[in-house]
Structure formats: structure tokens, C-alpha cells
Design an enzyme around this catalytic site. Structure first.
Site, PDB file in Angstrom:
ATOM      1  N   ASP A 113       0.857  -1.226   0.033  1.00  0.00           N
ATOM      2  CA  ASP A 113       0.013   0.160   0.004  1.00  0.00           C
ATOM      3  C   ASP A 113       1.085   1.304  -0.050  1.00  0.00           C
ATOM      4  OD1 ASP A 113      -1.833   2.107   0.528  1.00  0.00           O
ATOM      5  OD2 ASP A 113      -2.621   1.209   2.235  1.00  0.00           O
ATOM      6  N   ASP A 114       1.223   1.737  -1.192  1.00  0.00           N
ATOM      7  CA  ASP A 114       2.117   2.933  -1.368  1.00  0.00           C
ATOM      8  C   ASP A 114       1.111   4.092  -1.200  1.00  0.00           C
ATOM      9  OD1 ASP A 114       4.192   4.566  -1.954  1.00  0.00           O
ATOM     10  OD2 ASP A 114       3.998   4.260  -4.036  1.00  0.00           O
ATOM     11  N   LYS A 154       3.264   1.653   3.421  1.00  0.00           N
ATOM     12  CA  LYS A 154       4.190   2.811   3.765  1.00  0.00           C
ATOM     13  C   LYS A 154       3.502   3.697   4.392  1.00  0.00           C
ATOM     14  CE  LYS A 154       6.487   1.971  -0.456  1.00  0.00           C
ATOM     15  NZ  LYS A 154       7.033   2.346  -1.837  1.00  0.00           N
ATOM     16  N   ALA A 184      12.117  -3.981  -2.297  1.00  0.00           N
ATOM     17  CA  ALA A 184      12.477  -4.941  -3.595  1.00  0.00           C
ATOM     18  C   ALA A 184      11.766  -6.137  -3.190  1.00  0.00           C
ATOM     19  CB  ALA A 184      13.940  -4.839  -3.703  1.00  0.00           C
ATOM     20  N   PRO A 186      10.999 -10.280  -3.833  1.00  0.00           N
ATOM     21  CA  PRO A 186      11.675 -11.300  -4.492  1.00  0.00           C
ATOM     22  C   PRO A 186      11.512 -11.763  -5.993  1.00  0.00           C
ATOM     23  CG  PRO A 186      10.566 -12.148  -2.525  1.00  0.00           C
ATOM     24  CD  PRO A 186      10.285 -10.806  -2.555  1.00  0.00           C
ATOM     25  N   GLU A 188      10.735 -10.091  -8.243  1.00  0.00           N
ATOM     26  CA  GLU A 188      11.264  -9.052  -9.115  1.00  0.00           C
ATOM     27  C   GLU A 188      12.855  -9.150  -9.380  1.00  0.00           C
ATOM     28  OE1 GLU A 188       8.189  -5.516  -7.605  1.00  0.00           O
ATOM     29  OE2 GLU A 188      10.137  -5.495  -6.973  1.00  0.00           O
TER      30      GLU A 188
HETATM   31  P1  5GP Z   1      -0.377   2.508  -4.880  1.00  0.00           P
HETATM   32  O1  5GP Z   1       0.440   3.813  -5.095  1.00  0.00           O
HETATM   33  O2  5GP Z   1      -1.617   2.573  -5.890  1.00  0.00           O
HETATM   34  O3  5GP Z   1      -0.491   2.163  -3.378  1.00  0.00           O
HETATM   35  O4  5GP Z   1       0.553   1.515  -5.349  1.00  0.00           O
HETATM   36  C1  5GP Z   1       0.612   1.110  -6.974  1.00  0.00           C
HETATM   37  C2  5GP Z   1       1.566  -0.147  -7.156  1.00  0.00           C
HETATM   38  O5  5GP Z   1       2.952   0.503  -7.075  1.00  0.00           O
HETATM   39  C3  5GP Z   1       1.592  -1.251  -6.008  1.00  0.00           C
HETATM   40  O6  5GP Z   1       0.607  -2.039  -6.060  1.00  0.00           O
HETATM   41  C4  5GP Z   1       3.057  -1.718  -6.323  1.00  0.00           C
HETATM   42  O7  5GP Z   1       2.858  -2.722  -7.598  1.00  0.00           O
HETATM   43  C5  5GP Z   1       3.630  -0.704  -6.972  1.00  0.00           C
HETATM   44  N1  5GP Z   1       4.708   0.022  -5.747  1.00  0.00           N
HETATM   45  C6  5GP Z   1       4.342   0.888  -5.099  1.00  0.00           C
HETATM   46  N2  5GP Z   1       5.487   1.169  -4.065  1.00  0.00           N
HETATM   47  C7  5GP Z   1       6.451  -0.071  -4.322  1.00  0.00           C
HETATM   48  C8  5GP Z   1       7.589  -0.471  -3.648  1.00  0.00           C
HETATM   49  O8  5GP Z   1       8.073   0.043  -2.763  1.00  0.00           O
HETATM   50  N3  5GP Z   1       7.943  -1.623  -4.319  1.00  0.00           N
HETATM   51  C9  5GP Z   1       7.444  -2.396  -5.174  1.00  0.00           C
HETATM   52  N4  5GP Z   1       8.233  -3.382  -5.772  1.00  0.00           N
HETATM   53  N5  5GP Z   1       6.357  -1.892  -5.856  1.00  0.00           N
HETATM   54  C10 5GP Z   1       5.880  -0.601  -5.449  1.00  0.00           C
END
Ligand code: 5GP
Length: 205
Positions: A113-114, A154, A184, A186, A188
Site C-alpha cells: 500500500d503505497d 508505507k 524490492a 523477491p 522481481e
Molecule cells: P499505490 O500507489 O496505488 O498504493 O501502489 C501502486 C503499485 O505500485 C503497487 O501495487 C505496487 O505494484 C507498486 N509499488 C509501489 N511502491 C512500491 C515499492 O516500494 N516496491 C514495489 N516493488 N512496488 C511498489
């Protein structure tokens, strides 16, 4: 501060195992994994949600992508970013196999959840679909409950919100809340040995 948080497969497994304790309290009927990051956590979680003698919880996949500004009609704008459905539920097949979502407890799974844009979009669209179907079938009295599971949340200002009631009732489960850095995963990694070594060094194994 580390630049990147390396997460090993072992760590993903353990985070799912730990979170399953909280999730089990809600007895989800079905998982909806947001691709591709939600797929592996959903599959692992299923192992820990399985009750002896009971069937495995079905997993359905949906695909969502975030774009900054593509400007076509097929996109829904959420907090400045546009979410594109690349794959959605096939309700016809779902009804034949697991039944509809109406009256069920549905667990949405993603890896992180970013900005919250993706989770907000998935939840609100699924709620809308269920509401429309319930009206069409005269089943508006049945309660459909949604839960969310992510490996990492996050700790930052979000661009979209989830319902307060969901948070209060513990229906939003993040195995870990972390600072706002790149994670990161695994799946990926090109060099999984090096990735795992980095994860172990950070204590994420
Ligand atoms: P959102 O911003 O909508 O919460 O997240 C969108 C997408 O961005 C996530 O589902 C994920 O695929 C990708 N994403 C966001 N932050 C990260 C991160 O720190 N690492 C990775 N691997 N993907 C991220």
C-alpha cells in the site's frame, strides 16, 4: 537509512503466516489478488487460512495499472492518477463456481500500500459491482464484507482513503508498516541469491 528494503521469499512467507492469525477471525470466503504483486502473497496466505477438512479458499485475479495521464474514457481518475483495469472478475464464471460475491467475506490482497490509489480503486469498484448485482437480484439485505491484506503499508500521506469503518474493525491488515522507501520483492529479482543475501543482511528473512 537504507535505500531499498530487500524482502526475501522466506520473509514473505512468514509475514503471511503472521497476518493469517488476524485475517482468520473474519473467515474469508474468497480472495481477490491484485496482479502481479498480490498473487504470491495470496497463494501463501491460502495455506495458512486453510482449516482442516475445509476447502481451499478460491483466489480470483484482477489486474490494475496506474498511469499519470493517458486521457481515455476507459480510465477512472483517482487522486490525480488514473487506474486502468487490465483484468477484472468474470462474474458469470464466478457465479457458476464460487457463487456471486453477494453476502460473502472477500479478502483483497496486494503486496504494498503505497499511495493507496490502487486499493481504493479496487475496493470501491468491487463494492459498486456487488451493489449493482444485489439490486438486480433483489438481495440488497445481504451484507458483503471486504477485507484488505498487504505485506507492507508505507507510512506516508496517502492519495486516497479507505473507509474508516474498515480500519476500525481491523479489516485492513498490513503485516508491516514501513517508511517511505522502495521495497524490492523477491519475485522481481534477477539474481535471487544476491537479493536474499541483501534481505538477510537487513534482517528481512
Ligand atoms: P499505490 O500507489 O496505488 O498504493 O501502489 C501502486 C503499485 O505500485 C503497487 O501495487 C505496487 O505494484 C507498486 N509499488 C509501489 N511502491 C512500491 C515499492 O516500494 N516496491 C514495489 N516493488 N512496488 C511498489
Amino acid at each position: 537509512m537504507v535505500e531499498k528494503l530487500f524482502i526475501s521469499y522466506n520473509n514473505v512467507h512468514k509475514l503471511c503466516q503472521e497476518a493469517a492469525v488476524q485475517i482468520k477471525k473474519f473467515s474469508p470466503d474468497l480472495m481477490i489478488a491484485i496482479g502481479g504483486g498480490g498473487f504470491i502473497p495470496a497463494r501463501i496466505l491460502r495455506t495458512f487460512l486453510k482449516e482442516p477438512g475445509a476447502k481451499n479458499i478460491p483466489i480470483q485475479a484482477i489486474g490494475l495499472s496506474l498511469y499519470e495521464d493517458l486521457g481515455t474514457d476507459s480510465q477512472v481518475e483517482t487522486a490525480g492518477l488514473e487506474v486502468v483495469r487490465t483484468q477484472w472478475l468474470d462474474f458469470g464464471t464466478l457465479a457458476k463456481n464460487s457463487g456471486s460475491l453477494i453476502g460473502k467475506t472477500v479478502l483483497i490482497v496486494d503486496e504494498v500500500d503505497d499511495t493507496r490509489t490502487t486499493l481504493h480503486y479496487a475496493l470501491s469498484e468491487l463494492e459498486k459491482d456487488v451493489r449493482e448485482q444485489a439490486i438486480a437480484l433483489g438481495r440488497e439485505n445481504e451484507v458483503t464484507r471486504f477485507l484488505i491484506f498487504v505485506l507492507h503499508n508505507k507510512n506516508k500521506e496517502k492519495k486516497a482513503e479507505l473507509p474508516q469503518k474498515m480500519i476500525e474493525e481491523g479489516r485492513y491488515v498490513a503485516a508491516r508498516t514501513v517508511e517511505d522507501i522502495w521495497i524490492a520483492y523477491p519475485w522481481e529479482a534477477i539474481d535471487i541469491e544476491e537479493h536474499t543475501t541483501n534481505a538477510v543482511a537487513q534482517g528481512n528473512n
